[in-house]
Scaffold this active site. Structure first.
Site, mmCIF file in Angstrom:
data_model
loop_
_atom_site.group_PDB
_atom_site.id
_atom_site.type_symbol
_atom_site.label_atom_id
_atom_site.label_comp_id
_atom_site.label_asym_id
_atom_site.label_seq_id
_atom_site.Cartn_x
_atom_site.Cartn_y
_atom_site.Cartn_z
ATOM 1 N NE ARG A 259 -2.005 -0.998 3.679
ATOM 2 C CZ ARG A 259 -1.574 0.008 4.422
ATOM 3 N NH1 ARG A 259 -1.922 1.251 4.136
ATOM 4 N NH2 ARG A 259 -0.798 -0.210 5.471
ATOM 5 C CE LYS B 106 -5.374 -4.067 5.587
ATOM 6 N NZ LYS B 106 -5.981 -4.814 6.709
ATOM 7 C CG HIS C 199 -6.083 -4.505 11.588
ATOM 8 N ND1 HIS C 199 -4.766 -4.131 11.658
ATOM 9 C CD2 HIS C 199 -6.176 -5.311 10.500
ATOM 10 C CE1 HIS C 199 -4.095 -4.698 10.667
ATOM 11 N NE2 HIS C 199 -4.929 -5.405 9.953
ATOM 12 C CB SER D 182 3.225 -6.939 10.308
ATOM 13 O OG SER D 182 3.690 -7.864 9.392
ATOM 14 C CE LYS E 131 -3.465 -9.272 12.420
ATOM 15 N NZ LYS E 131 -4.344 -9.245 11.255
ATOM 16 C CB THR E 132 -1.982 -15.176 10.563
ATOM 17 O OG1 THR E 132 -2.302 -13.865 10.092
ATOM 18 C CG2 THR E 132 -2.581 -16.189 9.615
ATOM 19 C CG ASP F 277 -6.552 -8.373 8.125
ATOM 20 O OD1 ASP F 277 -5.702 -8.166 9.009
ATOM 21 O OD2 ASP F 277 -6.678 -7.628 7.146
ATOM 22 N NE ARG G 136 0.505 -8.366 2.331
ATOM 23 C CZ ARG G 136 0.040 -8.430 3.575
ATOM 24 N NH1 ARG G 136 -0.887 -9.294 3.878
ATOM 25 N NH2 ARG G 136 0.501 -7.626 4.508
#
Length: 542
Positions: free
Chosen positions: A60, A202, A222, A240, A244-245, A259, A324
């Site tokens: 981004r 986003k 988030h 990041s 989290k994942t 997410d 990704r």
């Protein structure tokens, strides 16, 4: 999978000022992949997953994100570095340019929706220049039934024109030729000059982050979320690299999403999305089995590098660190369907503390929860960027500052209120260092962090004694099954207690400095949720 495209009854792109086009409506993933490869815009891996390159932008571009400043947004948005204004007139001119640019072409239209809870469903029509951008939307948004597609009417419109570059940025009130703009009054997200797919995802997330709290009393988050067999929901916030994942992927619990979620007044937690968008740098099947196995036909790999044998080299970051994959959530076995659940019981804030001073697990009061939520702390470690030899603190408000149009205290106060009303426990987990900072100490073992989460979820910490950290004020359990007692208080893991105290005060000072920009809007009990001590205080009472 059916390969016919489903064209809604109202299907004239002329209503959007886009004329004389060949429009491909709601094509199947197989067709979009085939077109992408035939047009030379992508190639297939050994197992026939599509791999594409997003071109100049491999991430981004936060400096090129704008919100139209008009009657609706002027007093709601927290204007500044994150939320930059653009005038309605300049937006209209750019929109006209994009519409002209998209005219006389072959385009791809996708009808989907966001917000899995039917009460909050928001229909989105996306018009893309590239076939693979359209496949990304198929993966990431929720997918209507065939019947729903025939009568589809959008609430929001996304126009995505990577090939359009504005030739007079200053004249249009933007910084350079690319832009990502949200117009809340027209309900349009406009993306130009960048093919990075995350701009569309986003953009919608940012829009929901204003609409849901302001109009629907829903807290947007988030975070990732999962639900246990007893219907208890757990929420994981983290920037990041904090886990989290990884930590929300638990074989004994069903994944709600990885997410973006909403927390409703009715106490349901719902996924905004219909897919996952995961980093794949250094990916191995051992480390991330769910993600690794989800990379199959239908998924899209972005900016990865191939080995000579035609397989993907996940270790190669020569195009970008930000490689990704996007895939529909049904590529994962253990998911909650539909993707919402009730009864949130535990919230985990994940931080990778490279200073090695935060406890591996601590329980937060509502004030501390709001303070740490607004702070959104983690640390960058040495070696990730040139010139970084010491850990560097990194703060992102609400664990997602780039996507939050409102002032962070608005989200934090909603969180505190919901926490208190629902009787939710909030925990701060340090997935980073212990026994010293990065370079001296060692990373807390993943198996210990997993054990802490498991014990919290099954109620083992409900009745243990806690002690308060003298500097951060956090409440540390004195005992946690399956975890060595000596690591629970981080001071015990350092050889020199004095070195620990000075490093902890050092980090506490960073927290205070970062919080200054929010203090004007924060209530007293949130401010009191911060570290007990700053460098201006003496340590006599310790």
């Amino acid at each position: 999978m059916k390969t016919k495209s489903i064209i809604p009854k109202k299907s004239d792109l002329g209503v959007y000022g886009i004329k004389n086009v060949t429009a491909n409506w709601n094509l199947s993933p197989e067709e979009l992949q085939k077109i992408t490869v035939e047009k030379g815009m992508g190639r297939e891996t050994k197992n026939r997953t599509l791999a594409i390159n997003t071109g100049k932008f491999t991430g981004r571009s936060p400096q090129d994100r704008f919100i139209v400043k008009d009657d609706y947004t002027v007093d709601k948005v927290w204007w500044g570095k994150t939320n930059k204004p653009i005038s309605p007139a300049n937006f209209d001119r750019l929109q006209n340019n994009v519409q002209e640019y998209l005219s006389n072409r072959e385009l791809y239209v996708r009808d989907g929706y966001v917000c899995a809870d039917p009460t909050y469903r928001t229909n989105i029509r996306t018009i893309t220049e590239y076939p693979w951008s359209n496949l990304f939307i198929y993966n990431m948004f929720l997918r209507p039934t065939e019947e729903e597609l025939t009568v589809f009417n959008e609430d929001w419109l996304i126009l995505c024109a990577p090939g359009y570059v504005c030739d007079d940025p200053k004249g249009y009130g933007i910084r350079q030729g690319n832009f990502s703009i949200i117009n809340f009054t027209k309900k349009i997200a406009l993306v130009g000059g960048s093919a990075y797919t995350g701009e569309m995802k986003k953009g919608v997330f940012s829009a929901l982050n204003l609409i849901l709290p302001v109009e629907r009393n829903v807290l947007p988050m988030h975070c990732s979320a999962n639900v246990g067999e007893d219907g208890d929901t757990a929420i994981f916030f983290g920037l990041s690299g904090t886990g989290k994942t990884t930590l929300s992927a638990d074989p004994s619990r069903k994944l709600i999403g990885d997410d973006e979620h909403g927390w409703t007044a009715e106490n349901t937690i719902f996924n905004f999305e219909g897919g996952c968008y995961a980093k794949v740098i250094d990916l191995t099947e051992e480390k991330e089995p769910e993600i690794f196995r989800a990379i199959k036909p239908g998924a899209i790999l972005e900016n990865v590098v191939f080995k000579e044998d035609g397989d993907v080299d996940y270790m190669d970051a020569s195009i970008t660190q930000n490689t990704r994959v996007s895939y529909p959530i049904y590529h994962i076995d253990n998911i909650q369907e539909p993707s919402f659940a009730g009864n949130p019981k535990n919230i985990f804030f994940l931080t990778c503390d490279a200073f090695g001073v935060l406890p591996p697990v601590s329980k937060l009061t509502p004030g501390q929860a709001a303070y740490h939520f607004i702070s959104g702390y983690t640390a960058k470690v040495a070696g990730t960027e040139a010139g970084i030899t010491e850990p560097v603190p990194s703060f992102s408000a609400c664990f997602g500052e780039p996507f939050m149009p409102l002032h962070p205290t608005k989200y934090a106060e909603m969180l505190s209120k919901k926490m208190t009303e629902a009787g939710v426990n909030v925990w701060l987990l340090n997935t980073g260092w212990s026994g010293g900072p990065y370079g001296t100490g060692s990373r807390i073992k993943l198996k210990y962090t997993r054990a802490m989460i498991t014990e919290i979820l099954n109620g083992s910490l409900d009745n243990v004694a806690f002690e308060q950290h003298p500097i951060f004020g956090l409440f540390m359990p004195k005992y946690c099954p399956s975890v060595p007692i000596e690591i629970l208080d981080p001071m015990n893991t350092w050889l020199q207690k004095g070195a620990y105290i000075s490093k902890a005060i050092h980090l506490a000072h960073f927290f205070h400095l970062n919080f200054e920009k929010f203090a004007d809007e924060a209530s007293e009990y949130i401010i009191e949720g911060g570290p007990l001590i700053d460098q201006h205080h003496h340590l006599e009472h310790m």
